[in-house]
Design a protein around this motif. Structure first.
Motif, PDB file in Angstrom:
ATOM      1  N   ASN A 164       0.844  -1.196   0.000  1.00  0.00           N
ATOM      2  CA  ASN A 164       0.000   0.000   0.000  1.00  0.00           C
ATOM      3  C   ASN A 164       0.877   1.243   0.000  1.00  0.00           C
ATOM      4  O   ASN A 164       1.673   1.443   0.925  1.00  0.00           O
ATOM      5  CB  ASN A 164      -0.922   0.004   1.224  1.00  0.00           C
ATOM      6  N   PHE A 165       0.745   2.075  -1.042  1.00  0.00           N
ATOM      7  CA  PHE A 165       1.524   3.300  -1.159  1.00  0.00           C
ATOM      8  C   PHE A 165       0.638   4.500  -0.852  1.00  0.00           C
ATOM      9  O   PHE A 165      -0.576   4.488  -1.104  1.00  0.00           O
ATOM     10  CB  PHE A 165       2.100   3.446  -2.569  1.00  0.00           C
ATOM     11  N   SER A 166       1.256   5.545  -0.329  1.00  0.00           N
ATOM     12  CA  SER A 166       0.576   6.818  -0.102  1.00  0.00           C
ATOM     13  C   SER A 166       1.590   7.937  -0.267  1.00  0.00           C
ATOM     14  O   SER A 166       2.773   7.768   0.028  1.00  0.00           O
ATOM     15  CB  SER A 166      -0.044   6.869   1.302  1.00  0.00           C
ATOM     16  N   GLN A 167       1.127   9.078  -0.740  1.00  0.00           N
ATOM     17  CA  GLN A 167       1.993  10.239  -0.972  1.00  0.00           C
ATOM     18  C   GLN A 167       1.454  11.391  -0.143  1.00  0.00           C
ATOM     19  O   GLN A 167       0.524  12.089  -0.533  1.00  0.00           O
ATOM     20  CB  GLN A 167       2.038  10.600  -2.460  1.00  0.00           C
ATOM     21  N   GLU A 168       2.053  11.574   1.055  1.00  0.00           N
ATOM     22  CA  GLU A 168       1.580  12.606   1.964  1.00  0.00           C
ATOM     23  C   GLU A 168       1.957  13.994   1.469  1.00  0.00           C
ATOM     24  O   GLU A 168       1.166  14.924   1.531  1.00  0.00           O
ATOM     25  CB  GLU A 168       2.157  12.350   3.358  1.00  0.00           C
ATOM     26  N   GLN A 169       3.187  14.149   1.012  1.00  0.00           N
ATOM     27  CA  GLN A 169       3.645  15.415   0.464  1.00  0.00           C
ATOM     28  C   GLN A 169       3.905  15.249  -1.025  1.00  0.00           C
ATOM     29  O   GLN A 169       3.678  14.189  -1.595  1.00  0.00           O
ATOM     30  CB  GLN A 169       4.902  15.885   1.198  1.00  0.00           C
TER      31      GLN A 169
ATOM     32  N   ASN B 254      -2.532  -3.378  -5.055  1.00  0.00           N
ATOM     33  CA  ASN B 254      -1.888  -4.154  -6.098  1.00  0.00           C
ATOM     34  C   ASN B 254      -0.790  -5.011  -5.492  1.00  0.00           C
ATOM     35  O   ASN B 254      -0.374  -4.802  -4.342  1.00  0.00           O
ATOM     36  CB  ASN B 254      -1.305  -3.224  -7.168  1.00  0.00           C
ATOM     37  N   VAL B 255      -0.311  -5.981  -6.257  1.00  0.00           N
ATOM     38  CA  VAL B 255       0.753  -6.866  -5.794  1.00  0.00           C
ATOM     39  C   VAL B 255       2.062  -6.445  -6.453  1.00  0.00           C
ATOM     40  O   VAL B 255       2.097  -6.024  -7.613  1.00  0.00           O
ATOM     41  CB  VAL B 255       0.434  -8.342  -6.101  1.00  0.00           C
ATOM     42  N   PHE B 256       3.152  -6.583  -5.681  1.00  0.00           N
ATOM     43  CA  PHE B 256       4.469  -6.172  -6.139  1.00  0.00           C
ATOM     44  C   PHE B 256       5.481  -7.280  -5.809  1.00  0.00           C
ATOM     45  O   PHE B 256       5.199  -8.196  -5.034  1.00  0.00           O
ATOM     46  CB  PHE B 256       4.922  -4.880  -5.437  1.00  0.00           C
TER      47      PHE B 256
ATOM     48  N   GLU C  43      10.621   9.534 -13.028  1.00  0.00           N
ATOM     49  CA  GLU C  43      10.006  10.766 -12.556  1.00  0.00           C
ATOM     50  C   GLU C  43       8.510  10.584 -12.296  1.00  0.00           C
ATOM     51  O   GLU C  43       7.984  11.052 -11.292  1.00  0.00           O
ATOM     52  CB  GLU C  43      10.233  11.885 -13.575  1.00  0.00           C
ATOM     53  N   SER C  44       7.817   9.916 -13.186  1.00  0.00           N
ATOM     54  CA  SER C  44       6.378   9.738 -13.053  1.00  0.00           C
ATOM     55  C   SER C  44       6.062   8.448 -12.306  1.00  0.00           C
ATOM     56  O   SER C  44       6.778   7.453 -12.433  1.00  0.00           O
ATOM     57  CB  SER C  44       5.702   9.717 -14.428  1.00  0.00           C
ATOM     58  N   ILE C  45       4.980   8.483 -11.528  1.00  0.00           N
ATOM     59  CA  ILE C  45       4.524   7.316 -10.771  1.00  0.00           C
ATOM     60  C   ILE C  45       3.229   6.827 -11.391  1.00  0.00           C
ATOM     61  O   ILE C  45       2.249   7.574 -11.460  1.00  0.00           O
ATOM     62  CB  ILE C  45       4.311   7.664  -9.291  1.00  0.00           C
ATOM     63  N   PRO C  46       3.162   5.590 -11.877  1.00  0.00           N
ATOM     64  CA  PRO C  46       1.927   5.077 -12.486  1.00  0.00           C
ATOM     65  C   PRO C  46       0.766   5.084 -11.488  1.00  0.00           C
ATOM     66  O   PRO C  46       0.962   4.949 -10.276  1.00  0.00           O
ATOM     67  CB  PRO C  46       2.297   3.652 -12.911  1.00  0.00           C
ATOM     68  N   ASP C  47      -0.442   5.268 -12.013  1.00  0.00           N
ATOM     69  CA  ASP C  47      -1.627   5.305 -11.153  1.00  0.00           C
ATOM     70  C   ASP C  47      -1.857   3.978 -10.436  1.00  0.00           C
ATOM     71  O   ASP C  47      -2.375   3.953  -9.314  1.00  0.00           O
ATOM     72  CB  ASP C  47      -2.864   5.670 -11.983  1.00  0.00           C
ATOM     73  N   CYS C  48      -1.477   2.862 -11.070  1.00  0.00           N
ATOM     74  CA  CYS C  48      -1.718   1.552 -10.460  1.00  0.00           C
ATOM     75  C   CYS C  48      -0.923   1.346  -9.177  1.00  0.00           C
ATOM     76  O   CYS C  48      -1.254   0.473  -8.365  1.00  0.00           O
ATOM     77  CB  CYS C  48      -1.404   0.437 -11.455  1.00  0.00           C
ATOM     78  N   VAL C  49       0.131   2.154  -8.970  1.00  0.00           N
ATOM     79  CA  VAL C  49       0.933   2.014  -7.762  1.00  0.00           C
ATOM     80  C   VAL C  49       0.114   2.354  -6.524  1.00  0.00           C
ATOM     81  O   VAL C  49       0.257   1.725  -5.466  1.00  0.00           O
ATOM     82  CB  VAL C  49       2.194   2.907  -7.857  1.00  0.00           C
ATOM     83  N   PHE C  50      -0.778   3.349  -6.634  1.00  0.00           N
ATOM     84  CA  PHE C  50      -1.570   3.779  -5.487  1.00  0.00           C
ATOM     85  C   PHE C  50      -2.828   2.940  -5.312  1.00  0.00           C
ATOM     86  O   PHE C  50      -3.586   3.166  -4.374  1.00  0.00           O
ATOM     87  CB  PHE C  50      -1.940   5.257  -5.641  1.00  0.00           C
TER      88      PHE C  50
END
Length: 515
Positions: free
Chosen positions: A140-145, A242-244, A232-239
């Motif tokens: 589970n990813f999150s981008q606080e800032q 999903n399985v990694f 540089e860019s983070i794919p939308d599926c990362v958030f």
């Protein structure tokens, strides 16, 4: 027209036969052998073979230069070359200030030394530590800032026990990968990409672990932050949920201790802070202690003038640094220092403030850079007879050589693994031997457990021979059938899902002697 059709059909069948032969040879070259939760993967390359890699860029002299990021060894298994060659960039940051002789305060000491310790930890962990790869793990990813990317993942207690994950999960490095992402458009001013899919890569560091021991959610939730993003860019599926593929690289124990020591300097004693900050070492007010010049025990040489002064300084100061080239008698000086400290503690017992410390014994702790150095010191101490009562404590590495157990070498690096067994001359004072003597009330249970371990080792050797025969038989059958599948699939699911792949590596531990 009929002859042309027949010729085309014949040519098509020949091409199909060649393709099947190529697949069969390719499967033989990419051999994958499974031993429980461990997978042994081999890749054999010949001239003209194609190797699948993924490229990235790094800045050299102000320019972006292409470098290899990932190298695929087998279907759904690749090696991240980026963190292998640049562990400091991926898992830490470069230190801004060089070390100093004097520091203004503890905050400045931590500010300068913390990044240097993190650089050392990242470099040694990638080079020598264990490496565990877990497939199909939910992250589970999150981008606080705007630029701070954090996340967490959950490891069930069943997995931790089955895969023997014994490392400190709060002190690990992570390489997180997501395969099979489609390249929607080709960037401008770039070469053509084939195939048009890529693997997203992120490098992080764990910072906290929340453990739950009560079922049904028994396990560990590992929190981490992303330290380096090559893209540089983070794919939308990362958030999305999903399985990694997560590669866990534990830090070595000596580096963890060093980092903790640097961070705890602010709450350390005045003596420790004075040593670290390069200040004057405080001296306690106490009467001078002079060693008695008497005949030494049998086998120990007399001290010369410089050695005598070194022992006197060590007995009357809180910290003494004794330096000398090889052969100047530093070990003999250390033996005399320890012996006189023992006599001093016997004549002047410490006064304890807290009642719970009343029954604690005063001990002298001696450690050295290698087993050999501590063994030489222990042999000298044995010449003093029964008065000192020394106890030699070896590392777990050496202990498992005398009393092995199944998979005991799994945690030791083959690059640093040395057959250093315990000194037979010190058997009577070695801890892992003494605990099996009759004087120990638990020696009977320990010996019975040793017998059970030996039976398990014998059975495992027999099981290995049976498994190896089955693996060779299955490999022969697959090569004969020439299956079209690139990897095993059952009910539409990859059989390599949730497989933990371990590399057999290790770290060295301290080599103490206490008495």
């Amino acid at each position: 027209c009929g002859w042309r059709c027949c010729w085309s059909l014949l040519l098509w069948k020949m091409l199909r036969s060649l393709e099947e032969l190529h697949r069969s040879l390719h499967q033989q070259q990419q051999c994958c052998t499974t031993w429980g939760h461990e997978v042994d993967i081999n890749l054999q390359l010949r001239a003209g073979d194609t190797l699948h890699v993924q490229m990235t860029s790094e800045i050299k002299r102000g320019y972006h230069m292409p470098v290899v990021q990932l190298m695929r060894i087998k279907y759904n298994f690749e090696i991240c070359l980026e963190h292998v060659y640049n562990p400091i960039t991926c898992f830490s940051r470069s230190a801004d200030d060089p070390p100093r002789i004097h520091y203004s305060d503890t905050n400045e000491y931590v500010r300068i030394w913390k990044p240097m310790c993190e650089m050392e930890s990242a470099s040694t962990a990638v080079d020598e530590s264990d490496s565990l790869i877990i497939e199909n793990l939910v992250v589970n990813f999150s981008q606080e800032q705007e630029e701070a990317l954090t996340g967490n993942f959950f490891l069930p207690l069943e997995w931790i026990n089955e895969w023997a994950i014994e490392c400190n999960l709060s002190k690990c490095l992570l390489c997180i990968r997501k395969r099979g992402l489609k390249l929607t458009e080709t960037p401008k001013h770039s070469a053509l990409v084939d195939p048009k899919e890529f693997t997203w890569v992120a490098h992080g560091v764990t910072r906290k672990v929340n453990e739950k021991k009560d079922p049904p959610n028994a396990g560990s939730t590992v929190e981490f932050y992303v330290n380096h993003l090559p893209m540089e860019s983070i794919p939308d599926c990362v958030f999305q949920r999903n399985v990694f593929t997560v590669e866990i690289i534990p830090k070595l124990l000596p580096n963890i201790r060093t980092e903790n020591a640097v961070l705890s300097i602010t709450s350390a004693s005045h003596l420790v802070q004075a040593i670290a900050l390069g200040q004057r070492i405080p001296k306690e007010v106490k009467p001078d202690w002079n060693i008695v010049k008497k005949k030494p025990p049998t086998g120990l040489p007399m001290l010369n003038l410089s050695q005598h002064k070194a022992v006197d300084k060590a007995l009357n100061n809180n910290l003494t640094l004794i330096w000398g080239p090889p052969g100047t008698g530093k070990t003999i000086v250390a033996v005399y220092i320890v012996y006189n400290f023992f006599v001093l503690n016997t004549k002047n017992p410490r006064k304890y403030v807290h009642p719970k410390d009343e029954n604690k014994k005063e001990v002298i702790f001696y450690c050295g850079p290698s087993n050999k150095s501590v063994d030489v010191f222990a042999v000298y101490l044995s010449k003093f007879g029964e008065s000192l009562r020394p106890l030699r404590v070896y590392s777990q590495h050496v202990e498992t050589l005398d009393y092995p157990y199944p998979d005991c070498t799994r945690q030791f690096s083959q690059r640093t693994f040395r057959q250093e067994r315990a000194n037979a001359e010190l058997r009577s004072i070695t801890l892992h031997h003494r605990m099996r003597e009759e004087q120990n009330p638990y020696s009977k249970q320990i010996k019975e457990f040793d017998k059970r371990i030996q039976v398990a080792l014998d059975k495992k050797e027999e099981l290995k021979r049976i498994q190896l025969a089955l693996v060779e038989k299955n490999a022969l059958q697959r090569s004969q059938k020439g299956s079209d599948a690139g990897h095993p699939v059952q009910n539409g699911k990859d059989l390599y899902g949730n497989i933990c792949i371990e590399s057999k590596q290790c770290c060295n531990t301290s080599l103490p002697l206490v008495f």
